[in-house]
Scaffold this motif. Structure first.
Motif, PDB file in Angstrom:
ATOM      1  N   SER A  39       0.815  -1.203   0.000  1.00 36.71           N
ATOM      2  CA  SER A  39       0.000   0.000   0.000  1.00 36.71           C
ATOM      3  C   SER A  39       0.853   1.259   0.000  1.00 36.71           C
ATOM      4  N   SER A  40       2.145   1.132   0.324  1.00 38.94           N
ATOM      5  CA  SER A  40       3.011   2.296   0.297  1.00 38.94           C
ATOM      6  C   SER A  40       4.436   1.838   0.082  1.00 38.94           C
ATOM      7  N   GLU A  46       4.195   4.663   9.854  1.00 41.29           N
ATOM      8  CA  GLU A  46       3.832   4.319   8.482  1.00 41.29           C
ATOM      9  C   GLU A  46       2.514   3.550   8.444  1.00 41.29           C
ATOM     10  N   GLN A  94      -0.229   5.944   8.699  1.00 43.38           N
ATOM     11  CA  GLN A  94      -0.442   6.654   7.434  1.00 43.38           C
ATOM     12  C   GLN A  94      -1.254   5.813   6.456  1.00 43.38           C
ATOM     13  N   ASN A  95      -1.244   4.494   6.675  1.00 39.13           N
ATOM     14  CA  ASN A  95      -2.027   3.589   5.837  1.00 39.13           C
ATOM     15  C   ASN A  95      -3.429   3.355   6.394  1.00 39.13           C
ATOM     16  N   LEU A 109       3.656  -4.552   6.854  1.00 36.81           N
ATOM     17  CA  LEU A 109       2.433  -3.738   6.871  1.00 36.81           C
ATOM     18  C   LEU A 109       1.227  -4.553   6.405  1.00 36.81           C
ATOM     19  N   THR A 146      -2.630  -5.553   8.214  1.00 35.85           N
ATOM     20  CA  THR A 146      -3.959  -5.612   7.594  1.00 35.85           C
ATOM     21  C   THR A 146      -4.596  -6.976   7.809  1.00 35.85           C
TER      22      THR A 146
END
Length: 388
Positions: free
Chosen positions: A15-16, A36, A39-40, A156, A160
């Motif tokens: 996602s980033s 981070e 930020q997601n 990350l 999720t």
């Protein structure tokens, strides 16, 4: 024995981009990756809960640096992985889950042999899925500066998965490189390619054969697998074949290779773009590789692993044991490193001085063999090393 941890799975959907700095203080890294995550779209409280107990695992770094098994020749590597027990288990699982494999082929175009090969080599059909804490493994490799761009998006993605109830940072375990389940998939791939094959409302790659097999099939399809096409055939070669035309960077159609004297050991050559593969040079075993073979490098980037998996799928389909030939001896570890240093000095990108005969090193060897008037088969010898 399991090999999934060595996989470098491509096609990651993060996602980033990488943002947290690698190296330095691990606590500072965790603080940065938490920001981070926020930020997601992860709340500060959720990020704190996920990362609170994560620690570095020195065993992960040790495993990452110790990949010497890929120094084996194709013949030795394949013989170590392809046992009669694995062949028998593969055939038994093909029969036991025939409906499932038929579904995978119908919906995703991936044949049973390929899926059985990865299931066998990754976890021995689910028996050995790894006991490394996955969150710790991903965080350790994300902090390490060797491949943070690969592992930080996976860490990350694990957050999720946790938000979806599919991951527990305290208890989820798998391979040292963060892969999970029977066919060993990384968190981003589980998010993007995970299939609820058994219809229970969850994707459970550790406990559900249906979920694991169909998810693996979905991933291979997304990585470029071409339905109803072959992947690898053993061939015999004429003694006067232009060896510089061998290797994955040269493609001719099956009929064009046939016109040059290439003959399949079984069946006929397909009218598809294909390369002649010489894992141990022109004196060793020989194969013709079609586009689907190259797709397998998106699952695992090891030349000997991919070739062995493709060949094992053929064995499960009834192919005979390959003819090993009489190849020149493999260079020692130190000689291979010296070779790589010499090639790098000459401007070749060999992918690092690691003593492993990977694709980049092989192609550099081929170019130098051609320049020096040697058979350009990409198999380094002491003669070549001496001339360099």
């Amino acid at each position: 024995m399991r090999f999934a941890a060595l996989a470098l799975i491509a096609g990651l959907s993060a996602s980033s981009a990488i943002a947290a700095p690698c190296g330095g203080s691990f606590a500072d890294f965790i603080a940065a990756i938490q920001i981070e995550a926020q930020q997601n779209g992860v709340s500060a409280a959720e990020a704190d809960r996920f990362f609170r107990g994560i620690t570095q695992d020195p065993k992960v770094l040790k495993a990452d640096r110790a990949q010497g098994i890929f120094r084996k020749t194709f013949t030795d590597f394949s013989r170590s992985l392809i046992s009669q027990n694995r062949l028998d288990s593969g055939k038994a699982n093909a029969a036991k889950h025939a409906d499932l494999f038929a579904r995978a082929q119908a919906e995703y175009g991936v044949p049973p042999g390929i899926l059985l090969a990865f299931w066998a080599f990754e976890t021995d059909f689910g028996a050995f899925q790894g006991d490394f804490n996955t969150a710790n493994a991903l965080a350790t490799l994300s902090h390490d500066c060797r491949r943070p761009d690969l592992f930080q998006p996976q860490l990350l993605a694990a957050v999720t998965l946790w938000q979806k109830g599919m991951f527990d940072p305290a208890t989820t375990t798998g391979a040292w490189a963060g892969e999970i389940g029977m066919v060993q998939m990384l968190p981003a791939d589980i998010l993007n390619r995970g299939v609820d094959g058994d219809g229970d409302g969850a994707v459970s790659l550790k406990t559900s054969v249906a979920d694991a097999i169909l998810s693996g099939a979905a991933m291979l399809r997304d990585l470029g697998w071409r339905k109803d096409e072959p992947w690898l055939q053993e061939v015999t070669l004429p003694p006067a074949l232009p060896w510089e035309k061998t290797g994955l960077r040269t493609q001719l159609t099956g009929p064009e290779w046939a016109a040059m004297g290439v003959k399949p050991r079984q069946g006929t050559l397909a009218n598809l773009p294909a390369s002649i593969l010489l894992p141990e040079g022109h004196k060793g075993p020989a194969f013709i590789a079609y586009p689907n073979y190259s797709t397998l490098f998106n699952w695992n980037q090891s030349f000997v692993y991919v070739t062995t998996a493709a060949y094992f799928a053929n064995r499960l389909n009834g192919a005979p044991v390959f003819t090993p030939g009489t190849p020149d001896p493999q260079l020692s570890l130190e000689d291979t490193k010296t070779l790589q240093q010499k090639l790098q000095t000459r401007g070749y990108d060999v992918g690092g001085i690691d003593g492993i005969l990977g694709t980049n090193t092989r192609e550099a060897v081929r170019q130098e063999q051609r320049r020096l008037g040697l058979p350009a088969d990409a198999w380094p010898t002491l003669e070549l090393l001496g001339l360099l």
